[in-house]
Enzyme design. Structure first.
Site, short mmCIF file in Angstrom:
data_model
loop_
_atom_site.label_atom_id
_atom_site.label_comp_id
_atom_site.label_asym_id
_atom_site.label_seq_id
_atom_site.Cartn_x
_atom_site.Cartn_y
_atom_site.Cartn_z
N THR A 1 0.65 -0.59 -0.20
CA THR A 1 -0.36 -0.16 -0.03
C THR A 1 1.14 1.24 -0.56
O THR A 1 2.12 0.81 0.80
CB THR A 1 -0.68 0.16 0.80
OG1 THR A 1 -1.64 1.00 0.60
CG2 THR A 1 -0.19 -0.32 2.91
N ASN B 1 -0.39 3.29 1.86
CA ASN B 1 -0.94 4.72 2.70
C ASN B 1 -0.61 3.94 4.53
O ASN B 1 -0.42 2.72 4.89
CB ASN B 1 -2.49 4.13 2.86
CG ASN B 1 -3.50 4.46 3.85
OD1 ASN B 1 -2.81 5.56 4.69
ND2 ASN B 1 -4.28 5.45 3.50
N ASP C 1 -8.69 -2.08 -0.58
CA ASP C 1 -9.17 -1.06 -0.86
C ASP C 1 -10.47 -0.65 -0.35
O ASP C 1 -11.29 -1.61 -0.05
CB ASP C 1 -9.35 -1.70 -2.48
CG ASP C 1 -9.81 -0.36 -3.92
OD1 ASP C 1 -9.07 0.77 -3.62
OD2 ASP C 1 -11.22 -0.07 -4.19
N SER C 2 -10.39 0.52 -0.02
CA SER C 2 -11.46 0.83 0.82
C SER C 2 -12.29 2.23 0.25
O SER C 2 -11.42 2.72 -0.66
CB SER C 2 -10.97 1.18 1.92
OG SER C 2 -9.71 0.35 2.74
N ASP D 1 -10.64 9.94 8.81
CA ASP D 1 -11.35 9.60 9.99
C ASP D 1 -12.24 10.67 10.91
O ASP D 1 -12.61 10.73 11.96
CB ASP D 1 -10.26 9.04 10.98
CG ASP D 1 -10.05 7.39 10.45
OD1 ASP D 1 -10.90 6.80 9.71
OD2 ASP D 1 -8.75 6.91 10.99
N ARG E 1 -11.93 -1.91 8.68
CA ARG E 1 -10.35 -3.13 8.33
C ARG E 1 -10.63 -4.02 9.83
O ARG E 1 -9.84 -5.41 9.34
CB ARG E 1 -9.44 -1.93 8.66
CG ARG E 1 -8.17 -3.10 8.13
CD ARG E 1 -7.49 -1.86 7.86
NE ARG E 1 -7.19 -1.34 5.89
CZ ARG E 1 -8.14 0.50 6.51
NH1 ARG E 1 -8.38 1.05 7.88
NH2 ARG E 1 -8.59 1.18 5.54
P1 ITT Z 1 -3.61 1.92 -1.65
O1 ITT Z 1 -2.24 2.68 -2.36
O2 ITT Z 1 -3.34 1.12 -0.73
O3 ITT Z 1 -4.55 1.10 -2.59
P2 ITT Z 1 -4.79 4.18 -0.80
O4 ITT Z 1 -5.13 5.49 -0.03
O5 ITT Z 1 -5.12 5.19 -2.33
O6 ITT Z 1 -3.86 3.79 -0.24
P3 ITT Z 1 -8.04 3.49 -0.94
O7 ITT Z 1 -8.17 3.63 -1.94
O8 ITT Z 1 -8.27 1.75 -0.55
O9 ITT Z 1 -6.20 3.89 -0.62
O10 ITT Z 1 -8.25 4.70 -0.17
C1 ITT Z 1 -9.76 5.57 -0.25
C2 ITT Z 1 -9.51 6.35 0.32
O11 ITT Z 1 -10.16 6.21 1.66
C3 ITT Z 1 -8.02 7.12 0.85
O12 ITT Z 1 -7.87 8.34 0.55
C4 ITT Z 1 -8.36 6.78 2.75
O13 ITT Z 1 -7.29 7.19 3.31
C5 ITT Z 1 -9.63 6.74 2.48
N1 ITT Z 1 -9.70 5.78 3.92
C6 ITT Z 1 -9.24 4.54 4.23
N2 ITT Z 1 -9.53 3.29 4.93
C7 ITT Z 1 -9.88 4.73 5.58
C8 ITT Z 1 -9.66 4.75 6.62
O14 ITT Z 1 -9.51 3.71 8.21
N3 ITT Z 1 -10.55 5.43 8.19
C9 ITT Z 1 -10.79 6.44 7.26
N4 ITT Z 1 -10.24 7.10 5.77
C10 ITT Z 1 -9.99 5.85 4.77
#
Ligand code: ITT
Length: 183
Positions: free
Chosen positions: A7, A9, A65-66, A143, A168
């Site tokens: 990731t 992130n 992916d979130s 968050d 998660r």
């Molecule tokens: P990857 O490299 O893992 O894809 P990303 O930050 O691009 O990292 P995602 O596309 O899965 O990840 O996330 C979509 C957005 O949702 C991203 O801006 C995250 O910061 C946010 N997000 C995901 N999980 C979260 C959580 O538990 N709390 C707050 N924000 C979250």
């Protein structure tokens, strides 16, 4: 068992490290870019990402992916969460919800795990609400504006507590159930 957490992130890495260590699973953070296709389905994004990584010879990993799905905005930002956060931020989301009373939302987290030549995909969810203003400094992303209990935001609780109730954390528990069937 050591899993690579692939990731960009660091907030996700912190949560995986805490959640998986309590099940005796070690983690290693690796940054490897992979294709994230545009689709309305988180599991399709993850399935495609796993194929890309495996065809590059990478194994024993987790990808995630979130997204945050807000009911009164017809599920927005959803699969566009990363883009929305960069483009308008939490303040922009709150502005879209000015004068909106119906504030229910849910966070979803899809984990793709490759281990010992096997693939596991699980989806965790957490229902809550969008607060009227940002609160807290813990966590990352959305968050500060999301609350599961309607009182404290995810940014006002420590990572251990967030993992007990979050999308998660729920996905990790489903993943561990599947891993126990294999090992
Ligand atoms: P990857 O490299 O893992 O894809 P990303 O930050 O691009 O990292 P995602 O596309 O899965 O990840 O996330 C979509 C957005 O949702 C991203 O801006 C995250 O910061 C946010 N997000 C995901 N999980 C979260 C959580 O538990 N709390 C707050 N924000 C979250």
């Amino acid at each position: 068992m050591i899993l690579k957490i692939i990731t960009s992130n660091p907030g996700k890495v912190r949560e995986y490290r805490e959640a998986l260590s309590s099940f005796g699973i070690g983690t290693e953070h690796v940054r490897i870019p992979y294709d994230e296709i545009q689709t309305s389905d988180l599991t399709e994004v993850v399935g495609n990402g796993m194929r890309c990584l495996k065809s590059a010879g990478i194994s024993d990993f987790i990808i995630d992916d979130s997204g945050l799905f807000i009911d009164s905005l017809n599920g927005f930002p959803g699969v566009f969460s990363a883009y929305a956060l960069k483009a308008i931020g939490n303040s922009g989301i709150l502005k879209l919800m000015d004068n909106v009373n119906e504030r229910s939302a849910d966070f979803r987290c899809c984990i793709g795990c490759n281990i010992d030549g096997k693939d596991i995909i699980v989806l965790g969810r957490c229902d809550g609400i969008i607060l009227k203003k940002e609160a807290g400094t813990e966590g990352f992303g959305f968050d500060p504006i999301f609350s599961q209990d309607g009182r404290r935001s995810f940014a006002e609780i420590p990572v251990t507590e967030k993992n007990k109730i979050s999308h998660r954390g729920n996905a990790v528990r489903l993943l561990v159930d599947e891993l126990r069937k294999i090992f």
